[in-house]
Structure formats: C-alpha cells, structure tokens
Design a protein around this motif. Structure first.
Motif, PDB file in Angstrom:
ATOM      1  N   THR A  42    -112.497   3.964-120.420  1.00  0.00           N
ATOM      2  CA  THR A  42    -112.200   3.862-121.856  1.00  0.00           C
ATOM      3  C   THR A  42    -112.699   2.515-122.396  1.00  0.00           C
ATOM      4  OG1 THR A  42    -109.984   2.952-121.438  1.00  0.00           O
ATOM      5  CG2 THR A  42    -110.147   5.351-121.673  1.00  0.00           C
ATOM      6  N   PRO A  43    -113.997   2.260-122.286  1.00  0.00           N
ATOM      7  CA  PRO A  43    -114.502   0.947-122.703  1.00  0.00           C
ATOM      8  C   PRO A  43    -114.272   0.632-124.178  1.00  0.00           C
ATOM      9  CG  PRO A  43    -116.321   2.449-122.248  1.00  0.00           C
ATOM     10  CD  PRO A  43    -115.070   3.127-121.796  1.00  0.00           C
ATOM     11  N   GLN A  44    -114.384   1.621-125.047  1.00  0.00           N
ATOM     12  CA  GLN A  44    -114.159   1.371-126.474  1.00  0.00           C
ATOM     13  C   GLN A  44    -112.710   0.971-126.713  1.00  0.00           C
ATOM     14  OE1 GLN A  44    -116.656   1.247-128.754  1.00  0.00           O
ATOM     15  NE2 GLN A  44    -115.109   0.390-130.099  1.00  0.00           N
ATOM     16  N   ARG A  45    -111.778   1.663-126.048  1.00  0.00           N
ATOM     17  CA  ARG A  45    -110.353   1.307-126.150  1.00  0.00           C
ATOM     18  C   ARG A  45    -110.124  -0.118-125.654  1.00  0.00           C
ATOM     19  NH1 ARG A  45    -104.938   2.354-126.109  1.00  0.00           N
ATOM     20  NH2 ARG A  45    -103.730   2.011-124.223  1.00  0.00           N
ATOM     21  N   MET A  46    -110.759  -0.476-124.544  1.00  0.00           N
ATOM     22  CA  MET A  46    -110.610  -1.824-124.003  1.00  0.00           C
ATOM     23  C   MET A  46    -111.087  -2.864-125.017  1.00  0.00           C
ATOM     24  SD  MET A  46    -112.555  -3.683-120.857  1.00  0.00           S
ATOM     25  CE  MET A  46    -114.050  -3.530-121.801  1.00  0.00           C
ATOM     26  N   PHE A  47    -112.260  -2.620-125.618  1.00  0.00           N
ATOM     27  CA  PHE A  47    -112.788  -3.548-126.621  1.00  0.00           C
ATOM     28  C   PHE A  47    -111.795  -3.725-127.766  1.00  0.00           C
ATOM     29  CE2 PHE A  47    -116.774  -3.440-124.513  1.00  0.00           C
ATOM     30  CZ  PHE A  47    -117.547  -4.458-125.029  1.00  0.00           C
ATOM     31  N   GLU A  48    -111.350  -2.626-128.339  1.00  0.00           N
ATOM     32  CA  GLU A  48    -110.438  -2.687-129.489  1.00  0.00           C
ATOM     33  C   GLU A  48    -109.107  -3.323-129.103  1.00  0.00           C
ATOM     34  OE1 GLU A  48    -110.347   1.402-130.740  1.00  0.00           O
ATOM     35  OE2 GLU A  48    -112.437   1.332-131.425  1.00  0.00           O
ATOM     36  N   TYR A  49    -108.589  -2.964-127.952  1.00  0.00           N
ATOM     37  CA  TYR A  49    -107.302  -3.489-127.496  1.00  0.00           C
ATOM     38  C   TYR A  49    -107.369  -5.006-127.306  1.00  0.00           C
ATOM     39  CZ  TYR A  49    -102.841  -3.377-125.021  1.00  0.00           C
ATOM     40  OH  TYR A  49    -101.533  -3.547-124.665  1.00  0.00           O
ATOM     41  N   ALA A  50    -108.395  -5.464-126.600  1.00  0.00           N
ATOM     42  CA  ALA A  50    -108.530  -6.895-126.311  1.00  0.00           C
ATOM     43  C   ALA A  50    -108.804  -7.701-127.573  1.00  0.00           C
ATOM     44  CB  ALA A  50    -109.640  -7.114-125.290  1.00  0.00           C
ATOM     45  N   GLN A  51    -109.666  -7.192-128.430  1.00  0.00           N
ATOM     46  CA  GLN A  51    -110.031  -7.939-129.632  1.00  0.00           C
ATOM     47  C   GLN A  51    -108.899  -8.022-130.648  1.00  0.00           C
ATOM     48  OE1 GLN A  51    -113.681  -5.858-130.638  1.00  0.00           O
ATOM     49  NE2 GLN A  51    -114.912  -7.510-129.753  1.00  0.00           N
ATOM     50  N   SER A  52    -107.978  -7.075-130.622  1.00  0.00           N
ATOM     51  CA  SER A  52    -106.897  -7.070-131.608  1.00  0.00           C
ATOM     52  C   SER A  52    -105.577  -7.622-131.068  1.00  0.00           C
ATOM     53  CB  SER A  52    -106.667  -5.647-132.124  1.00  0.00           C
ATOM     54  OG  SER A  52    -106.143  -4.819-131.097  1.00  0.00           O
ATOM     55  N   ALA A  53    -105.508  -7.949-129.804  1.00  0.00           N
ATOM     56  CA  ALA A  53    -104.233  -8.359-129.193  1.00  0.00           C
ATOM     57  C   ALA A  53    -103.591  -9.541-129.922  1.00  0.00           C
ATOM     58  CB  ALA A  53    -104.426  -8.681-127.715  1.00  0.00           C
ATOM     59  N   HIS A  54    -104.361 -10.574-130.209  1.00  0.00           N
ATOM     60  CA  HIS A  54    -103.784 -11.748-130.873  1.00  0.00           C
ATOM     61  C   HIS A  54    -103.316 -11.416-132.290  1.00  0.00           C
ATOM     62  CE1 HIS A  54    -107.933 -11.956-132.313  1.00  0.00           C
ATOM     63  NE2 HIS A  54    -107.519 -12.759-133.279  1.00  0.00           N
ATOM     64  N   GLU A  55    -103.975 -10.470-132.940  1.00  0.00           N
ATOM     65  CA  GLU A  55    -103.562 -10.063-134.286  1.00  0.00           C
ATOM     66  C   GLU A  55    -102.245  -9.283-134.261  1.00  0.00           C
ATOM     67  OE1 GLU A  55    -106.997  -7.841-135.420  1.00  0.00           O
ATOM     68  OE2 GLU A  55    -108.183  -9.654-135.809  1.00  0.00           O
ATOM     69  N   ARG A  56    -101.940  -8.654-133.122  1.00  0.00           N
ATOM     70  CA  ARG A  56    -100.689  -7.905-132.959  1.00  0.00           C
ATOM     71  C   ARG A  56     -99.537  -8.806-132.514  1.00  0.00           C
ATOM     72  NH1 ARG A  56    -103.974  -4.924-129.715  1.00  0.00           N
ATOM     73  NH2 ARG A  56    -102.556  -5.145-127.940  1.00  0.00           N
ATOM     74  N   GLY A  57     -99.796 -10.100-132.330  1.00  0.00           N
ATOM     75  CA  GLY A  57     -98.748 -11.033-131.946  1.00  0.00           C
ATOM     76  C   GLY A  57     -98.645 -11.284-130.454  1.00  0.00           C
ATOM     77  N   ILE A  58     -99.518 -10.685-129.672  1.00  0.00           N
ATOM     78  CA  ILE A  58     -99.526 -10.922-128.231  1.00  0.00           C
ATOM     79  C   ILE A  58     -99.925 -12.372-127.987  1.00  0.00           C
ATOM     80  CG2 ILE A  58    -100.657 -10.276-126.044  1.00  0.00           C
ATOM     81  CD1 ILE A  58     -98.728  -8.133-127.157  1.00  0.00           C
ATOM     82  N   LYS A  59     -99.289 -13.001-127.003  1.00  0.00           N
ATOM     83  CA  LYS A  59     -99.587 -14.403-126.661  1.00  0.00           C
ATOM     84  C   LYS A  59    -100.286 -14.537-125.320  1.00  0.00           C
ATOM     85  CE  LYS A  59     -97.475 -15.778-130.362  1.00  0.00           C
ATOM     86  NZ  LYS A  59     -98.299 -15.900-131.546  1.00  0.00           N
ATOM     87  N   VAL A  60    -100.023 -13.598-124.399  1.00  0.00           N
ATOM     88  CA  VAL A  60    -100.609 -13.632-123.054  1.00  0.00           C
ATOM     89  C   VAL A  60    -100.871 -12.193-122.619  1.00  0.00           C
ATOM     90  CG1 VAL A  60    -100.323 -14.393-120.657  1.00  0.00           C
ATOM     91  CG2 VAL A  60     -99.203 -15.683-122.486  1.00  0.00           C
ATOM     92  N   ILE A  61    -101.985 -11.997-121.920  1.00  0.00           N
ATOM     93  CA  ILE A  61    -102.311 -10.680-121.376  1.00  0.00           C
ATOM     94  C   ILE A  61    -102.314 -10.766-119.850  1.00  0.00           C
ATOM     95  CG2 ILE A  61    -104.063  -8.871-121.181  1.00  0.00           C
ATOM     96  CD1 ILE A  61    -105.051  -9.738-123.996  1.00  0.00           C
ATOM     97  N   ILE A  62    -101.615  -9.834-119.232  1.00  0.00           N
ATOM     98  CA  ILE A  62    -101.656  -9.680-117.776  1.00  0.00           C
ATOM     99  C   ILE A  62    -102.442  -8.405-117.520  1.00  0.00           C
ATOM    100  CG2 ILE A  62    -100.319  -9.317-115.674  1.00  0.00           C
ATOM    101  CD1 ILE A  62     -97.951 -10.694-117.114  1.00  0.00           C
ATOM    102  N   ALA A  63    -103.516  -8.507-116.746  1.00  0.00           N
ATOM    103  CA  ALA A  63    -104.379  -7.354-116.494  1.00  0.00           C
ATOM    104  C   ALA A  63    -104.472  -7.094-114.997  1.00  0.00           C
ATOM    105  CB  ALA A  63    -105.773  -7.595-117.073  1.00  0.00           C
ATOM    106  N   GLY A  64    -103.989  -5.939-114.584  1.00  0.00           N
ATOM    107  CA  GLY A  64    -104.068  -5.550-113.181  1.00  0.00           C
ATOM    108  C   GLY A  64    -105.232  -4.610-112.977  1.00  0.00           C
ATOM    109  N   ALA A  65    -105.930  -4.796-111.872  1.00  0.00           N
ATOM    110  CA  ALA A  65    -107.063  -3.927-111.585  1.00  0.00           C
ATOM    111  C   ALA A  65    -107.376  -3.924-110.106  1.00  0.00           C
ATOM    112  CB  ALA A  65    -108.290  -4.383-112.369  1.00  0.00           C
ATOM    113  N   GLY A  66    -107.759  -2.773-109.614  1.00  0.00           N
ATOM    114  CA  GLY A  66    -108.173  -2.630-108.226  1.00  0.00           C
ATOM    115  C   GLY A  66    -109.661  -2.355-108.154  1.00  0.00           C
TER     116      GLY A  66
END
Length: 171
Positions: A42-66
């Motif tokens: 879901t690369p488009q979702r990832m782009f939109e999610y990451a680029q808008s996180a600070h606008e949604r009030g998020i302060k820190v992102i924890i990203a888990g991946a294998g």
C-alpha cells in the motif's frame, strides 16, 4: 484524546510484536493510533499516512517491519517527525535482516532503532521523547525507572537471604 504516538506495521502478522509498544503507551495513558501501512503493498497509503501524521497531531511514529523492513525508513523519509524502527523477527533470519535494513539509513534520514522484537523499548523511547515537553509524563517515566530499580533490589535481597541454590529452586 487525540493520538500522540502512531504505531504502524507492514502486516497484521507484526501485531503480536507491536502490541508491547501499544501496551506500554496505555500503561502511561498516552493515546496511540495503530495501523497497518505496508511500504510494498500500500505505497500510496504509506505516503499519505506519513506525510499527514504531523498535521493529525502525531508527535512520534513507531514503525515495525520484518524482512526487507522498508517501512521505518520510507516513513522517515516522508515525515518531519521522529521515527523509531522495530525490527520484527522473521522465520528465516530471526530478524537480523530487518535490523540491518533499518539501521542502514542514508545520512539525513535518521531512524532510531531498538533491538529485534523489542517494541516495548520503542514505546518507552517514544514516551521519553514526549516527556521532554510534558513534565507530568517525565515524572511518570522516572517513577517507572525507580520501580525497575526497586524490583532488582528486591531480587537481590531475596538472593542474599536464600543463597543462589534455594533462589533458583523457588524461581
């Protein structure tokens, strides 16, 4: 209460690992949002999610991946927020592949990284980052650290009291 920490993962199979980050944030009464955001599927979702996180009030992102573990680095390249990568253990390489992928970010795109599978520490690091601006949260973190110390000291007292052989038998 608006979420302050975003906890994302590339697949729902990562959720058993990432639940430790969710749990420690809940223990400290810090709101989170939890989402499946695949860098590959879901690369488009990832782009939109990451680029808008600070606008949604998020302060820190924890990203888990294998596996290839591109999610933490790609998200870090798209957001001005701090990103903490959690390498998720994989079947074939036990998460070493994930760790190597996350820690090899190019200059200018930092990703803080915790030990393989240690989402709890990612949650604690995110809380510490928030604590730099929230004195009441910083106080809770200090109390938590004191409780860790107290727990170890209680074990030492028990070890001294029983001796190592009896201690092992009662453990």
């Amino acid at each position: 209460m608006n979420p302050l920490i975003s906890i994302i993962m590339g697949s729902d199979s990562d959720l058993p690992t990432m639940q430790a980050a969710i749990a420690i944030c809940e223990e400290f009464n810090v709101s989170t949002e939890v989402a499946i955001v695949s860098a590959h599927r879901t690369p488009q979702r990832m782009f939109e999610y990451a680029q808008s996180a600070h606008e949604r009030g998020i302060k820190v992102i924890i990203a888990g991946a294998g596996g290839a573990a591109h999610l933490p680095g790609m998200v870090a390249s798209l957001t001005p927020l701090p990103v903490i990568g959690v390498p998720v253990a994989t079947r074939n390489l036990q998460g070493v592949d994930s760790l190597y992928s996350i820690v090899q970010m190019p200059g200018g795109i930092p990703v803080a990284t915790v030990a393989i599978g240690n989402a709890k520490n990612a949650g604690l690091l995110a809380l510490q980052i928030l604590g730099t601006q929230q004195p009441e949260l910083l106080e809770k973190i200090q109390q938590y650290r004191q409780s860790l110390n107290d727990s170890v000291m209680a074990k030492q007292e028990r070890l001294d009291e029983l001796g190592y052989q009896k201690y092992l038998q009662k453990s």
